[in-house]
Motif scaffolding. Structure first.
Motif, PDB file in Angstrom:
ATOM      1  N   ASN A   1       0.931  -1.197   0.168  1.00 38.74           N
ATOM      2  CA  ASN A   1      -0.160  -0.050   0.005  1.00 38.74           C
ATOM      3  C   ASN A   1       0.802   1.351  -0.019  1.00 38.74           C
ATOM      4  O   ASN A   1       0.633   2.173   0.838  1.00 38.74           O
ATOM      5  CB  ASN A   1      -0.953   0.005   1.360  1.00 38.74           C
ATOM      6  CG  ASN A   1      -1.710  -1.315   1.344  1.00 38.74           C
ATOM      7  OD1 ASN A   1      -1.534  -2.213   2.149  1.00 38.74           O
ATOM      8  ND2 ASN A   1      -2.576  -1.296   0.342  1.00 38.74           N
ATOM      9  N   VAL A   2       1.728   1.265  -0.718  1.00 38.14           N
ATOM     10  CA  VAL A   2       2.857   2.425  -0.866  1.00 38.14           C
ATOM     11  C   VAL A   2       2.315   3.487  -1.623  1.00 38.14           C
ATOM     12  O   VAL A   2       1.691   3.303  -2.887  1.00 38.14           O
ATOM     13  CB  VAL A   2       4.230   2.017  -1.309  1.00 38.14           C
ATOM     14  CG1 VAL A   2       5.121   3.199  -1.533  1.00 38.14           C
ATOM     15  CG2 VAL A   2       4.658   0.919  -0.441  1.00 38.14           C
ATOM     16  N   THR A   3       2.505   4.654  -1.365  1.00 38.53           N
ATOM     17  CA  THR A   3       2.022   6.055  -1.925  1.00 38.53           C
ATOM     18  C   THR A   3       3.015   6.849  -1.804  1.00 38.53           C
ATOM     19  O   THR A   3       3.647   7.129  -0.791  1.00 38.53           O
ATOM     20  CB  THR A   3       0.830   6.705  -1.203  1.00 38.53           C
ATOM     21  OG1 THR A   3      -0.255   5.874  -1.427  1.00 38.53           O
ATOM     22  CG2 THR A   3       0.486   8.016  -1.978  1.00 38.53           C
ATOM     23  N   PHE A   4       3.547   7.477  -2.991  1.00 44.22           N
ATOM     24  CA  PHE A   4       4.699   8.429  -3.123  1.00 44.22           C
ATOM     25  C   PHE A   4       4.269   9.345  -4.060  1.00 44.22           C
ATOM     26  O   PHE A   4       4.087   9.036  -5.254  1.00 44.22           O
ATOM     27  CB  PHE A   4       6.022   7.726  -3.156  1.00 44.22           C
ATOM     28  CG  PHE A   4       7.204   8.524  -3.324  1.00 44.22           C
ATOM     29  CD1 PHE A   4       7.705   8.923  -2.290  1.00 44.22           C
ATOM     30  CD2 PHE A   4       7.718   8.951  -4.850  1.00 44.22           C
ATOM     31  CE1 PHE A   4       8.898  10.047  -2.564  1.00 44.22           C
ATOM     32  CE2 PHE A   4       8.636   9.788  -5.019  1.00 44.22           C
ATOM     33  CZ  PHE A   4       9.182  10.416  -3.760  1.00 44.22           C
ATOM     34  N   GLY A   5       4.738  10.518  -3.947  1.00 46.29           N
ATOM     35  CA  GLY A   5       4.836  11.620  -4.903  1.00 46.29           C
ATOM     36  C   GLY A   5       5.939  12.423  -4.398  1.00 46.29           C
ATOM     37  O   GLY A   5       6.307  12.870  -3.262  1.00 46.29           O
TER      38      GLY A   5
ATOM     39  N   ASP B   1      -1.289   3.742  -3.441  1.00 50.09           N
ATOM     40  CA  ASP B   1      -1.687   2.240  -2.858  1.00 50.09           C
ATOM     41  C   ASP B   1      -1.047   0.984  -3.910  1.00 50.09           C
ATOM     42  O   ASP B   1      -1.756   0.208  -4.000  1.00 50.09           O
ATOM     43  CB  ASP B   1      -3.064   2.330  -2.773  1.00 50.09           C
ATOM     44  CG  ASP B   1      -3.681   1.055  -1.727  1.00 50.09           C
ATOM     45  OD1 ASP B   1      -3.104   0.854  -1.094  1.00 50.09           O
ATOM     46  OD2 ASP B   1      -4.655   0.717  -2.232  1.00 50.09           O
ATOM     47  N   PHE B   2       0.273   1.186  -3.832  1.00 44.30           N
ATOM     48  CA  PHE B   2       0.854   0.189  -4.626  1.00 44.30           C
ATOM     49  C   PHE B   2       1.611  -0.850  -3.984  1.00 44.30           C
ATOM     50  O   PHE B   2       2.020  -0.820  -2.710  1.00 44.30           O
ATOM     51  CB  PHE B   2       1.973   1.063  -5.586  1.00 44.30           C
ATOM     52  CG  PHE B   2       2.970  -0.038  -6.146  1.00 44.30           C
ATOM     53  CD1 PHE B   2       2.463  -0.496  -7.551  1.00 44.30           C
ATOM     54  CD2 PHE B   2       4.145  -0.297  -5.948  1.00 44.30           C
ATOM     55  CE1 PHE B   2       3.249  -1.381  -8.041  1.00 44.30           C
ATOM     56  CE2 PHE B   2       5.038  -1.044  -6.641  1.00 44.30           C
ATOM     57  CZ  PHE B   2       4.522  -1.644  -7.832  1.00 44.30           C
ATOM     58  N   SER B   3       1.170  -2.016  -4.238  1.00 44.13           N
ATOM     59  CA  SER B   3       1.713  -3.180  -3.667  1.00 44.13           C
ATOM     60  C   SER B   3       2.251  -4.260  -4.555  1.00 44.13           C
ATOM     61  O   SER B   3       1.998  -4.520  -5.562  1.00 44.13           O
ATOM     62  CB  SER B   3       0.533  -3.865  -2.893  1.00 44.13           C
ATOM     63  OG  SER B   3       0.059  -3.222  -1.582  1.00 44.13           O
ATOM     64  N   ILE B   4       3.404  -5.012  -4.052  1.00 46.38           N
ATOM     65  CA  ILE B   4       4.109  -5.967  -4.819  1.00 46.38           C
ATOM     66  C   ILE B   4       4.867  -6.851  -4.146  1.00 46.38           C
ATOM     67  O   ILE B   4       5.439  -6.268  -2.952  1.00 46.38           O
ATOM     68  CB  ILE B   4       4.959  -5.587  -5.986  1.00 46.38           C
ATOM     69  CG1 ILE B   4       5.309  -6.606  -7.112  1.00 46.38           C
ATOM     70  CG2 ILE B   4       5.977  -4.489  -5.609  1.00 46.38           C
ATOM     71  CD1 ILE B   4       5.824  -6.068  -8.233  1.00 46.38           C
TER      72      ILE B   4
ATOM     73  N   SER C   1       5.054   8.299   1.427  1.00 45.74           N
ATOM     74  CA  SER C   1       4.236   8.897   2.286  1.00 45.74           C
ATOM     75  C   SER C   1       3.237   8.153   3.327  1.00 45.74           C
ATOM     76  O   SER C   1       2.714   8.549   4.233  1.00 45.74           O
ATOM     77  CB  SER C   1       3.437  10.275   1.590  1.00 45.74           C
ATOM     78  OG  SER C   1       2.753   9.548   0.571  1.00 45.74           O
ATOM     79  N   SER C   2       2.843   6.979   2.604  1.00 47.85           N
ATOM     80  CA  SER C   2       2.240   6.039   3.379  1.00 47.85           C
ATOM     81  C   SER C   2       2.731   4.386   2.644  1.00 47.85           C
ATOM     82  O   SER C   2       3.117   4.503   1.874  1.00 47.85           O
ATOM     83  CB  SER C   2       0.637   6.171   3.271  1.00 47.85           C
ATOM     84  OG  SER C   2       0.205   5.987   1.857  1.00 47.85           O
ATOM     85  N   GLY C   3       2.435   3.488   3.572  1.00 48.24           N
ATOM     86  CA  GLY C   3       2.738   2.192   3.300  1.00 48.24           C
ATOM     87  C   GLY C   3       3.850   1.486   3.692  1.00 48.24           C
ATOM     88  O   GLY C   3       4.473   2.280   4.569  1.00 48.24           O
ATOM     89  N   LYS C   4       4.225   0.423   3.640  1.00 50.07           N
ATOM     90  CA  LYS C   4       5.488  -0.042   4.138  1.00 50.07           C
ATOM     91  C   LYS C   4       6.202  -0.756   3.011  1.00 50.07           C
ATOM     92  O   LYS C   4       5.646  -1.401   1.987  1.00 50.07           O
ATOM     93  CB  LYS C   4       4.991  -1.435   5.145  1.00 50.07           C
ATOM     94  CG  LYS C   4       4.009  -0.872   6.092  1.00 50.07           C
ATOM     95  CD  LYS C   4       5.010  -0.169   7.296  1.00 50.07           C
ATOM     96  CE  LYS C   4       4.114   0.254   8.416  1.00 50.07           C
ATOM     97  NZ  LYS C   4       4.916   0.810   9.558  1.00 50.07           N
TER      98      LYS C   4
END
Length: 113
Positions: free
Chosen positions: A6-10, A21-24, A56-59
């Protein structure tokens, strides 16, 4: 294993996120390709995995280590050469001597050959 959840980055000042909200999960002992057009976030993904950028969010975890903490146990397994960088004004031998301790499996024989 490399896991993004659930990674968000900008980038600051940008109107859109590179990742939202990217996951892999990337499994050990597998080979993966990272393909895409310029500006699609390939380098950004690698910098996030190395902990050089912070989501900014996620792990993000590398072999169970939080990438943002940049622990030596994690960093000794990762090497990234950025698109642009400046090397210190030292000889190759001096550079190797300074950096080799960070990479326990470094082999000068492999470097020379």
């Amino acid at each position: 294993m490399i896991e993004l959840k659930n990674v968000t980055f900008g980038y600051p000042g940008s109107t859109r996120d590179v990742y939202e909200d990217f996951s892999i999960s990337l499994l050990k002992n597998k080979i993966y390709g990272l393909l895409g057009k310029n500006g699609m976030g390939k380098s950004t993904l690698l910098y996030l995995i190395c902990g050089l950028l912070r989501a900014s969010s996620g792990k993000i975890a590398v072999d169970g280590y939080d990438a943002q903490l940049r622990r030596p146990e994690m960093l000794r397994e990762i090497m990234i050469v950025p698109e642009e960088f400046e090397l210190p004004k030292v000889t190759l031998d001096e550079y190797v001597m300074i950096n080799a301790p960070f990479y326990p499996r470094f082999s000068k024989d492999v470097l020379v050959n």
